[in-house]
Design an enzyme around this catalytic site. Structure first.
Site, short mmCIF file in Angstrom:
data_model
loop_
_atom_site.label_atom_id
_atom_site.label_comp_id
_atom_site.label_asym_id
_atom_site.label_seq_id
_atom_site.Cartn_x
_atom_site.Cartn_y
_atom_site.Cartn_z
N LYS A 191 -8.06 2.20 6.75
CA LYS A 191 -9.31 1.41 6.93
C LYS A 191 -9.04 -0.05 6.61
O LYS A 191 -8.13 -0.39 5.85
CB LYS A 191 -10.44 1.95 6.05
CG LYS A 191 -10.19 1.93 4.53
CD LYS A 191 -10.51 0.64 3.81
CE LYS A 191 -10.08 0.68 2.37
NZ LYS A 191 -10.04 -0.61 1.70
N GLY B 212 -4.65 4.55 1.95
CA GLY B 212 -3.72 5.59 2.39
C GLY B 212 -3.83 6.86 1.54
O GLY B 212 -3.85 7.97 2.09
N VAL C 190 1.68 2.18 1.11
CA VAL C 190 1.28 2.69 -0.20
C VAL C 190 0.82 1.51 -1.06
O VAL C 190 1.45 0.45 -1.05
CB VAL C 190 2.49 3.40 -0.86
CG1 VAL C 190 2.13 3.89 -2.25
CG2 VAL C 190 2.96 4.55 0.02
N GLY D 266 -1.54 -0.49 -0.54
CA GLY D 266 -1.65 -1.62 0.37
C GLY D 266 -3.07 -2.09 0.63
O GLY D 266 -3.29 -3.03 1.39
N GLY D 267 -4.07 -1.41 0.06
CA GLY D 267 -5.46 -1.82 0.31
C GLY D 267 -6.01 -1.24 1.60
O GLY D 267 -7.05 -1.69 2.11
N ALA E 138 -6.96 8.61 2.51
CA ALA E 138 -6.82 9.27 3.81
C ALA E 138 -6.15 10.63 3.62
O ALA E 138 -6.58 11.63 4.21
CB ALA E 138 -5.97 8.40 4.74
N ASP F 249 -13.05 5.82 -1.74
CA ASP F 249 -12.78 5.60 -0.32
C ASP F 249 -12.56 6.90 0.46
O ASP F 249 -12.36 6.86 1.68
CB ASP F 249 -11.52 4.73 -0.15
CG ASP F 249 -11.78 3.26 -0.46
OD1 ASP F 249 -12.95 2.84 -0.42
OD2 ASP F 249 -10.80 2.54 -0.74
O1 C5P Z 1 -12.68 5.54 -6.90
P1 C5P Z 1 -11.24 5.21 -7.08
O2 C5P Z 1 -10.56 6.14 -8.05
O3 C5P Z 1 -10.48 5.10 -5.81
O4 C5P Z 1 -11.21 3.76 -7.74
C1 C5P Z 1 -10.04 3.24 -8.32
C2 C5P Z 1 -10.41 2.08 -9.25
O5 C5P Z 1 -10.86 0.96 -8.50
C3 C5P Z 1 -11.53 2.38 -10.23
O6 C5P Z 1 -11.04 2.98 -11.41
C4 C5P Z 1 -12.07 0.97 -10.52
O7 C5P Z 1 -11.23 0.29 -11.43
C5 C5P Z 1 -11.91 0.27 -9.18
N1 C5P Z 1 -13.14 0.34 -8.39
C6 C5P Z 1 -14.23 -0.44 -8.76
N2 C5P Z 1 -15.39 -0.38 -8.02
C7 C5P Z 1 -15.47 0.40 -6.93
C8 C5P Z 1 -14.36 1.18 -6.50
C9 C5P Z 1 -13.21 1.13 -7.26
O8 C5P Z 1 -14.18 -1.17 -9.77
N3 C5P Z 1 -16.60 0.41 -6.23
#
Ligand code: C5P
Length: 309
Positions: A16, A108, A102, A104-105, A111, A143
């Site tokens: 994405k 991945g 990996v 990379g924003g 997904a 995500d």
């Molecule tokens: O939800 P996920 O585990 O992928 O998020 C990884 C980290 O990214 C979270 O622990 C948080 O530090 C940050 N994050 C955030 N706000 C979001 C999504 C992610 O601060 N809406």
């Protein structure tokens, strides 16, 4: 009793790019409220899932050496959760063929988590409906629901609450992979730090951007792309500034950091323009590698049985 060994399944899940990523203040639970518009891109990971004697994760392709193969991998967590729901032991091998960079924003890991949910729901014939898979996806990561959903969508909350967005036409992108990765929590923390010491600009609502998507016009869309995390990603990897400039000099309509970076995404006016921009950007030596991609594409989906990954 005759026991039938289920046939392996192959699942493709998209990467994405956030066309708009508005980040609110830090919440008490450590997350930030987001207003984001996601677009699923053709750059994707394929998972091949087959019955095995034990839960095993194997990884090949782009950045494979940096992907964990233990319980920290979202595919492992997806397998444990679905096995628990189905009242069975997760005896599967999950082979991930990575195309998505990996750290990379480009989501991945998310997904792969989404692909594992779709694939195991099929392999084990659990019969969970899409909305049930969506709630498990949201527990795996912010995500993951979008990787299931695909297309173009407005995300709120942590990014896990989704509404489809009308998008006409296919958009063409060039992606510049950076030399290292960036940790998502570190980039959010850097944005909090920048906001403490100053007032970096914040994006407004994405209404105009959604109109440009409905019109299907890349030239209208380009100036409206925006990412509140970009200042933080650039602060942690200042060389991204040069990459962003190089993409626009090479003829892209606009460039931005994808999600928490460090991949940079460049919107181009056509497929042929994207190929030309990619060639020039690859020659400029500002990125580890350069790819073209298009979007929107569907979310995680089962591929025909004879597909090789
Ligand atoms: O939800 P996920 O585990 O992928 O998020 C990884 C980290 O990214 C979270 O622990 C948080 O530090 C940050 N994050 C955030 N706000 C979001 C999504 C992610 O601060 N809406």
């Amino acid at each position: 009793m005759l026991s039938v060994v289920p046939s392996p399944v192959t699942v493709r899940a998209p990467s994405k790019v956030n066309l708009h990523l508005g980040v609110g203040d830090l919440r008490e639970d450590g997350y930030h409220d987001l207003t984001t518009v996601f677009q699923a891109l053709s750059l994707s990971d394929d998972l091949h899932i087959s019955p095995a004697a034990a839960l095993t994760v194997k990884v090949s392709g782009e950045g494979a050496a940096d992907v964990p193969t233990d319980r920290t991998n979202l595919v492992w967590q997806a397998a444990v959760r679905l096995a628990h729901l189905a009242g069975r032991v997760p005896l599967v091998e999950i082979a991930i063929a990575k195309g998505i960079p990996v750290a990379g924003g480009m989501a991945g890991g998310s997904a792969d988590g989404a692909a594992a949910l779709v694939g195991l729901n099929e392999l084990w014939d659990i019969g969970l409906a899409r909305d049930e898979l969506m709630s498990i996806a949201a527990e795996l990561g912010s995500d993951v629901p979008f990787a299931l959903h695909g297309g173009t969508a407005l995300g709120t909350g942590r990014g896990e609450r989704l509404l489809p967005v009308l998008s006409r036409n296919t958009f063409h992108w060039v992606l510049a992979f950076a030399k290292g990765g960036l940790s998502t929590p570190a980039v959010f923390a850097e944005l909090d730090r920048l906001r403490e010491i100053g007032a970096p600009p914040r994006l407004g609502p994405p209404e105009q951007l959604m109109q440009a998507l409905a019109a299907g016009d890349p030239e209208q869309l380009a100036p409206l792309l925006g990412n509140d995390l970009q200042a933080a990603a650039v602060s942690l990897q200042p060389e991204l500034r040069r990459t962003l400039r190089a993409g626009v000099s090479a003829g892209a309509l606009a460039g931005l950091v994808s999600g928490s970076g460090p991949t940079c995404a460049f919107l181009c006016e056509s497929e042929s323009a994207a190929v030309a921009v990619a060639a020039e950007l690859a020659g400029a030596g500002v990125a580890r590698s350069v790819r073209t991609a298009s979007g929107p594409v569907p979310g995680a989906r089962i591929l025909p049985p004879d597909t090789q990954v």
